[in-house]
Design a protein around this motif. Structure first.
Motif, PDB file in Angstrom:
ATOM      1  N   SER A  40     -73.325 -20.041   3.412  1.00 26.58           N
ATOM      2  CA  SER A  40     -72.295 -20.494   4.345  1.00 26.58           C
ATOM      3  C   SER A  40     -71.823 -19.208   5.064  1.00 26.58           C
ATOM      4  CB  SER A  40     -71.092 -21.090   3.423  1.00 26.58           C
ATOM      5  OG  SER A  40     -69.966 -21.389   4.199  1.00 26.58           O
ATOM      6  N   VAL A  41     -71.011 -19.733   6.112  1.00 28.47           N
ATOM      7  CA  VAL A  41     -70.373 -18.783   6.938  1.00 28.47           C
ATOM      8  C   VAL A  41     -69.437 -17.817   6.354  1.00 28.47           C
ATOM      9  CG1 VAL A  41     -68.377 -20.273   7.634  1.00 28.47           C
ATOM     10  CG2 VAL A  41     -69.172 -18.295   9.281  1.00 28.47           C
ATOM     11  N   GLY A  42     -69.044 -17.901   5.149  1.00 27.59           N
ATOM     12  CA  GLY A  42     -68.087 -17.101   4.306  1.00 27.59           C
ATOM     13  C   GLY A  42     -68.695 -16.906   2.993  1.00 27.59           C
ATOM     14  N   SER A  43     -69.167 -15.692   2.430  1.00 27.53           N
ATOM     15  CA  SER A  43     -69.961 -15.618   1.277  1.00 27.53           C
ATOM     16  C   SER A  43     -69.107 -16.204   0.105  1.00 27.53           C
ATOM     17  CB  SER A  43     -69.949 -14.345   0.672  1.00 27.53           C
ATOM     18  OG  SER A  43     -68.834 -13.345   0.890  1.00 27.53           O
ATOM     19  N   ASP A  44     -67.735 -16.240   0.277  1.00 23.81           N
ATOM     20  CA  ASP A  44     -67.100 -17.045  -0.735  1.00 23.81           C
ATOM     21  C   ASP A  44     -67.046 -18.549  -0.814  1.00 23.81           C
ATOM     22  OD1 ASP A  44     -65.984 -14.558  -1.645  1.00 23.81           O
ATOM     23  OD2 ASP A  44     -64.027 -14.926  -0.551  1.00 23.81           O
ATOM     24  N   CYS A  45     -67.890 -18.966   0.139  1.00 23.37           N
ATOM     25  CA  CYS A  45     -67.777 -20.416   0.263  1.00 23.37           C
ATOM     26  C   CYS A  45     -69.289 -20.919  -0.080  1.00 23.37           C
ATOM     27  CB  CYS A  45     -67.646 -20.892   1.858  1.00 23.37           C
ATOM     28  SG  CYS A  45     -66.035 -20.340   2.295  1.00 23.37           S
ATOM     29  N   CYS A  51     -62.373 -23.711   2.567  1.00 22.36           N
ATOM     30  CA  CYS A  51     -62.871 -22.346   2.398  1.00 22.36           C
ATOM     31  C   CYS A  51     -63.506 -21.807   3.766  1.00 22.36           C
ATOM     32  CB  CYS A  51     -63.898 -22.466   1.197  1.00 22.36           C
ATOM     33  SG  CYS A  51     -64.577 -20.793   0.765  1.00 22.36           S
ATOM     34  N   VAL A  52     -64.309 -22.596   4.537  1.00 19.74           N
ATOM     35  CA  VAL A  52     -65.040 -22.175   5.679  1.00 19.74           C
ATOM     36  C   VAL A  52     -64.036 -22.112   6.897  1.00 19.74           C
ATOM     37  CG1 VAL A  52     -66.169 -22.998   7.615  1.00 19.74           C
ATOM     38  CG2 VAL A  52     -67.225 -23.675   5.491  1.00 19.74           C
ATOM     39  N   MET A  53     -62.818 -22.862   6.873  1.00 13.42           N
ATOM     40  CA  MET A  53     -61.620 -22.525   7.778  1.00 13.42           C
ATOM     41  C   MET A  53     -61.143 -21.100   7.482  1.00 13.42           C
ATOM     42  SD  MET A  53     -62.240 -24.961   9.953  1.00 13.42           S
ATOM     43  CE  MET A  53     -60.722 -24.759  11.125  1.00 13.42           C
ATOM     44  N   LYS A  54     -60.889 -21.085   6.329  1.00 11.07           N
ATOM     45  CA  LYS A  54     -60.293 -19.586   5.883  1.00 11.07           C
ATOM     46  C   LYS A  54     -61.287 -18.525   6.260  1.00 11.07           C
ATOM     47  CE  LYS A  54     -58.776 -16.948   1.975  1.00 11.07           C
ATOM     48  NZ  LYS A  54     -59.131 -16.506   0.575  1.00 11.07           N
ATOM     49  N   ALA A  55     -62.383 -18.719   5.988  1.00 12.68           N
ATOM     50  CA  ALA A  55     -63.417 -17.362   6.563  1.00 12.68           C
ATOM     51  C   ALA A  55     -63.461 -17.446   7.858  1.00 12.68           C
ATOM     52  CB  ALA A  55     -64.699 -18.102   5.962  1.00 12.68           C
ATOM     53  N   LEU A  56     -63.391 -18.436   8.720  1.00 15.38           N
ATOM     54  CA  LEU A  56     -63.301 -18.491  10.188  1.00 15.38           C
ATOM     55  C   LEU A  56     -62.060 -17.533  10.604  1.00 15.38           C
ATOM     56  CD1 LEU A  56     -64.634 -22.204  11.358  1.00 15.38           C
ATOM     57  CD2 LEU A  56     -65.875 -19.644  11.223  1.00 15.38           C
ATOM     58  N   LYS A  82     -61.683 -13.953  12.498  1.00 16.04           N
ATOM     59  CA  LYS A  82     -61.258 -14.128  14.008  1.00 16.04           C
ATOM     60  C   LYS A  82     -62.212 -15.130  14.784  1.00 16.04           C
ATOM     61  CE  LYS A  82     -57.900 -10.823  13.860  1.00 16.04           C
ATOM     62  NZ  LYS A  82     -57.331 -11.127  12.575  1.00 16.04           N
ATOM     63  N   ILE A  83     -63.123 -15.810  14.207  1.00 13.11           N
ATOM     64  CA  ILE A  83     -64.008 -16.814  14.797  1.00 13.11           C
ATOM     65  C   ILE A  83     -63.319 -17.911  15.477  1.00 13.11           C
ATOM     66  CG2 ILE A  83     -66.018 -18.133  14.579  1.00 13.11           C
ATOM     67  CD1 ILE A  83     -67.142 -16.239  12.493  1.00 13.11           C
ATOM     68  N   ASP A  84     -62.103 -18.374  14.558  1.00  9.09           N
ATOM     69  CA  ASP A  84     -61.417 -19.363  15.113  1.00  9.09           C
ATOM     70  C   ASP A  84     -60.888 -19.270  16.282  1.00  9.09           C
ATOM     71  OD1 ASP A  84     -59.657 -17.468  14.029  1.00  9.09           O
ATOM     72  OD2 ASP A  84     -58.284 -18.989  13.482  1.00  9.09           O
ATOM     73  N   VAL A  85     -60.350 -17.968  16.723  1.00  9.02           N
ATOM     74  CA  VAL A  85     -59.947 -17.620  17.891  1.00  9.02           C
ATOM     75  C   VAL A  85     -60.861 -17.758  19.132  1.00  9.02           C
ATOM     76  CG1 VAL A  85     -58.920 -15.682  19.288  1.00  9.02           C
ATOM     77  CG2 VAL A  85     -58.004 -16.026  16.926  1.00  9.02           C
ATOM     78  N   MET A  86     -62.243 -17.291  18.779  1.00  5.46           N
ATOM     79  CA  MET A  86     -63.358 -17.345  19.714  1.00  5.46           C
ATOM     80  C   MET A  86     -63.437 -18.769  19.945  1.00  5.46           C
ATOM     81  SD  MET A  86     -65.704 -14.219  18.818  1.00  5.46           S
ATOM     82  CE  MET A  86     -65.925 -14.706  17.026  1.00  5.46           C
ATOM     83  N   LEU A  87     -63.544 -19.706  19.202  1.00  2.07           N
ATOM     84  CA  LEU A  87     -63.571 -21.085  19.181  1.00  2.07           C
ATOM     85  C   LEU A  87     -62.945 -21.727  20.174  1.00  2.07           C
ATOM     86  CD1 LEU A  87     -64.986 -22.070  15.625  1.00  2.07           C
ATOM     87  CD2 LEU A  87     -66.401 -21.851  17.469  1.00  2.07           C
ATOM     88  N   ASP A  88     -61.568 -21.478  19.746  1.00  2.00           N
ATOM     89  CA  ASP A  88     -60.280 -21.892  20.575  1.00  2.00           C
ATOM     90  C   ASP A  88     -60.419 -21.712  21.871  1.00  2.00           C
ATOM     91  OD1 ASP A  88     -59.312 -23.258  18.521  1.00  2.00           O
ATOM     92  OD2 ASP A  88     -57.768 -21.472  18.213  1.00  2.00           O
TER      93      ASP A  88
END
Length: 81
Positions: A4-9, A48-53, A57-63
């Motif tokens: 997953s994008v986040g290892s915890d996920c 979990c993925v949203m938290k990892a994003l 700071k990937i969520d900022v880039m996506l926005d």
């Protein structure tokens, strides 16, 4: 199965993938069930993925990308013209 994008996920992703693949092949395609029995697992995985994003700071880039070049508007392709 992939990571997953986040290892915890990754564990949640594998759990969801296994659940969904089993449900799809053994119930949905056979007409036994139409309700996805893996929805709760998906909700946990998505959180979990949203938290990892956010952490990466990937969520900022996506926005920013969505604002600069929106792909859809009202379900139709937006060519920007």
């Amino acid at each position: 199965m992939s990571a997953s994008v986040g290892s915890d996920c990754t564990e949640l992703k594998q759990k969801y993938d296994s659940c969904f693949n089993d449900w799809y092949a053994n119930k949905f395609l056979k007409g036994v069930a139409t309700v996805n029995e893996c929805e709760d697992t998906f909700v946990d995985y998505k959180a979990c993925v949203m938290k990892a994003l956010r952490e990466k700071k990937i969520d900022v880039m996506l926005d920013e990308a969505r604002r600069e070049a929106p792909f859809e508007k009202g379900g139709k392709f937006n060519s920007g013209i």
